[in-house]
Scaffold this motif. Structure first.
Motif, PDB file in Angstrom:
ATOM      1  N   ASP A 194      -5.769   7.959  -4.320  1.00  0.00           N
ATOM      2  CA  ASP A 194      -6.501   6.894  -4.907  1.00  0.00           C
ATOM      3  C   ASP A 194      -7.706   6.908  -5.227  1.00  0.00           C
ATOM      4  O   ASP A 194      -8.577   6.046  -5.384  1.00  0.00           O
ATOM      5  CB  ASP A 194      -5.884   5.414  -4.239  1.00  0.00           C
ATOM      6  N   ILE A 232       1.148  -1.109   0.189  1.00  0.00           N
ATOM      7  CA  ILE A 232      -0.114  -0.102  -0.004  1.00  0.00           C
ATOM      8  C   ILE A 232       0.816   1.106   0.016  1.00  0.00           C
ATOM      9  O   ILE A 232       1.849   1.404   1.002  1.00  0.00           O
ATOM     10  CB  ILE A 232      -1.132   0.063   1.348  1.00  0.00           C
ATOM     11  N   TYR A 267      -1.773  10.466   3.609  1.00  0.00           N
ATOM     12  CA  TYR A 267      -3.048   9.908   3.934  1.00  0.00           C
ATOM     13  C   TYR A 267      -4.134  10.216   2.849  1.00  0.00           C
ATOM     14  O   TYR A 267      -5.453  10.317   3.266  1.00  0.00           O
ATOM     15  CB  TYR A 267      -3.551  10.261   5.447  1.00  0.00           C
ATOM     16  N   LYS A 304      -6.920  -0.514   5.694  1.00  0.00           N
ATOM     17  CA  LYS A 304      -5.934  -1.691   5.219  1.00  0.00           C
ATOM     18  C   LYS A 304      -4.473  -1.548   5.555  1.00  0.00           C
ATOM     19  O   LYS A 304      -3.705  -2.291   6.178  1.00  0.00           O
ATOM     20  CB  LYS A 304      -5.925  -2.130   3.579  1.00  0.00           C
ATOM     21  N   ALA A 305      -4.040   0.030   5.230  1.00  0.00           N
ATOM     22  CA  ALA A 305      -2.692  -0.100   5.757  1.00  0.00           C
ATOM     23  C   ALA A 305      -2.549  -0.023   7.310  1.00  0.00           C
ATOM     24  O   ALA A 305      -1.583  -0.530   7.731  1.00  0.00           O
ATOM     25  CB  ALA A 305      -2.443   1.705   5.195  1.00  0.00           C
ATOM     26  N   LYS A 309      -9.589  12.453   7.178  1.00  0.00           N
ATOM     27  CA  LYS A 309      -8.690  11.372   6.986  1.00  0.00           C
ATOM     28  C   LYS A 309      -7.513  11.397   8.057  1.00  0.00           C
ATOM     29  O   LYS A 309      -7.058  10.378   8.427  1.00  0.00           O
ATOM     30  CB  LYS A 309      -8.215  11.486   5.378  1.00  0.00           C
ATOM     31  N   GLU A 349     -11.006   3.112   3.083  1.00  0.00           N
ATOM     32  CA  GLU A 349     -10.820   1.490   3.151  1.00  0.00           C
ATOM     33  C   GLU A 349      -9.317   1.355   2.788  1.00  0.00           C
ATOM     34  O   GLU A 349      -8.739   0.413   3.420  1.00  0.00           O
ATOM     35  CB  GLU A 349     -11.673   1.099   2.000  1.00  0.00           C
ATOM     36  N   THR A 350      -8.775   2.256   2.155  1.00  0.00           N
ATOM     37  CA  THR A 350      -7.266   1.897   1.937  1.00  0.00           C
ATOM     38  C   THR A 350      -6.349   2.224   3.345  1.00  0.00           C
ATOM     39  O   THR A 350      -5.636   1.513   3.821  1.00  0.00           O
ATOM     40  CB  THR A 350      -6.764   3.107   0.804  1.00  0.00           C
ATOM     41  N   LYS A 374      -5.714   8.945   0.666  1.00  0.00           N
ATOM     42  CA  LYS A 374      -6.290   7.864   0.207  1.00  0.00           C
ATOM     43  C   LYS A 374      -7.691   7.704   0.566  1.00  0.00           C
ATOM     44  O   LYS A 374      -8.230   8.065   1.732  1.00  0.00           O
ATOM     45  CB  LYS A 374      -5.187   6.623   0.995  1.00  0.00           C
ATOM     46  N   LYS A 375      -8.498   6.603   0.062  1.00  0.00           N
ATOM     47  CA  LYS A 375      -9.787   6.390   0.620  1.00  0.00           C
ATOM     48  C   LYS A 375      -9.784   5.721   1.899  1.00  0.00           C
ATOM     49  O   LYS A 375      -8.681   5.188   2.275  1.00  0.00           O
ATOM     50  CB  LYS A 375     -10.512   5.295  -0.533  1.00  0.00           C
TER      51      LYS A 375
END
Length: 390
Positions: free
Chosen positions: A37, A29, A364, A373-374, A294, A369-370, A366-367
């Motif tokens: 993203d 990631i 950060y 996961k990270a 975020k 959900e990303t 990012k979505k």
């Protein structure tokens, strides 16, 4: 065979973009290179579709399409509190990377000195070197990343031609206060230096902090080259649309430099981006709130893992302290983390002049959900590091 340009030996390739290549190789990631993203606003995508079906596919005026410059001047005049002339005070560039390079080459001659705050975005030192200038570093001291006015004055006393100011700051997330900017303004006036600003994160500033455009300070427009881009504000890093704003006499020189660097930015993308430049103020308010959410979500996750960091005041980067993991080299740590944990960061040493090896930079943009996961992968970091060290 003849030798290559000796300036190449004074800097490396981009460590940030190198981390992206390694992340791609190991399917990690990517929280290293700062691009989203998620897609840009729908209105902007629709505008691009319409332009693609139209007839604007050839060169525009080299320093920027007329309607793009007019829309940009209108937007920036409002936010900067200045009356910007789209004919005489703007050059449109291929991203802020070219804007910074063009600004540097416009004001600096070989042998000139340039003040760079450390930590710094990695391009600045390379820009100075490629311009034939010598970077003079002034420390921003972690964790607050404040500067010592005496150290800054000592640097400017050396006959400095320009000072580079990234605000909000990449990589630290620092937002310079108005009082700090006034100290800088007083000193550059005293020692007669230009200020080249990088303000690409101008609309990503978290309350209670506020962004002050350096050019808007009393008497500073005449000696400021304001550089920025549309990349971060509208989530279009691949469009490569940047710009310079400065007094006409500086812009005249920048036009010449820009003309021979890239000729001009992409005409269809300028046409499509006019739509974004006309967004109302609500867009920018929602942008700040989106990134604040975020930031807070990601920081909460780092807290739960037990990682130490400096809370960003602006932009979308976090400097994280990795001292506890007992790595002598932060580049080695980042490469190890990509392979063993599956998350990519940037080694902090690429941003500092001094030998700093205990910090890394995440982003950060990012979505959610990303980021989830990270964080799930980063939960394994402390244990994997312990296993490595036993």
């Amino acid at each position: 065979m003849p030798e290559l340009n000796k300036k190449i030996d004074q800097f490396s390739d981009s460590v940030i973009r190198r981390m992206t290549r390694i992340a791609n190789k190991y399917e990690a990631i990517n929280l290293s290179q700062g691009f989203p993203d998620f897609d840009p606003p729908e209105e902007l995508k629709e505008s691009l579709k319409e332009v693609a079906e139209g007839s604007i596919h050839q060169y525009s005026v080299t320093w920027g399409a007329q309607n793009f410059r007019e829309a940009l001047a209108s937007k920036q005049s409002k936010f900067m509190g200045l009356d910007i002339d789209p004919e005489k005070e703007i050059v449109v560039t291929c991203g802020s990377t070219e804007a910074m390079m063009a600004a540097m080459m416009t004001v600096c001659s070989p042998g000139d000195k340039v003040v760079v705050f450390s930590p710094f975005y990695e391009n600045y030192a390379a820009d100075a070197i490629l311009s034939g200038a010598e970077p003079i570093y002034v420390n921003l001291k972690p964790p607050e990343f404040n500067f010592d006015p005496k150290e800054l004055e000592a640097a400017l006393k050396q006959g400095v031609k320009a000072l580079i100011l990234c605000n909000p700051s990449n990589p630290s997330g620092k937002v310079f206060s108005r009082s700090e900017l006034e100290i800088i303004a007083e000193l550059v006036e005293k020692y007669d230096a230009f200020v080249i600003t990088d303000e690409v994160y101008e609309h990503i500033v978290y309350p209670p902090y506020q962004h002050t455009y350096f050019a808007s300070l009393p008497g500073m427009f005449k000696r400021t080259i304001s550089c920025s881009s549309l990349s971060k504000t509208y989530s279009i890093t691949g469009w490569r649309l940047g710009y310079l704003i400065a007094p006409a006499e500086i812009i005249n020189g920048a036009k010449q430099i820009h003309d021979f660097l890239t000729v001009g930015a992409a005409s269809p993308l300028q046409e499509a981006a006019v739509t974004a430049l006309k967004f109302d103020e609500q867009y920018y308010q929602e942008l700040e709130k989106k990134y604040e959410k975020k930031r807070d979500f990601f920081l909460k996750g780092l807290d739960e893992i037990g990682l130490k960091y400096t809370k960003p005041q602006g932009a979308y980067y976090i400097m994280v302290d990795i001292s506890e993991f007992n790595f002598e080299d932060d580049l080695e740590f980042c490469e190890w983390m990509i392979k063993e944990v599956g998350v990519a960061a940037v080694p902090g040493s690429s941003f500092f002049k001094d030998d700093i090896n205990h910090l890394i930079r995440f982003h950060y943009a990012k979505k959610k959900e990303t980021l989830k996961k990270a964080l799930a992968r980063l939960e394994k970091l402390p244990e994997k590091a312990r296993q490595r060290n036993t």
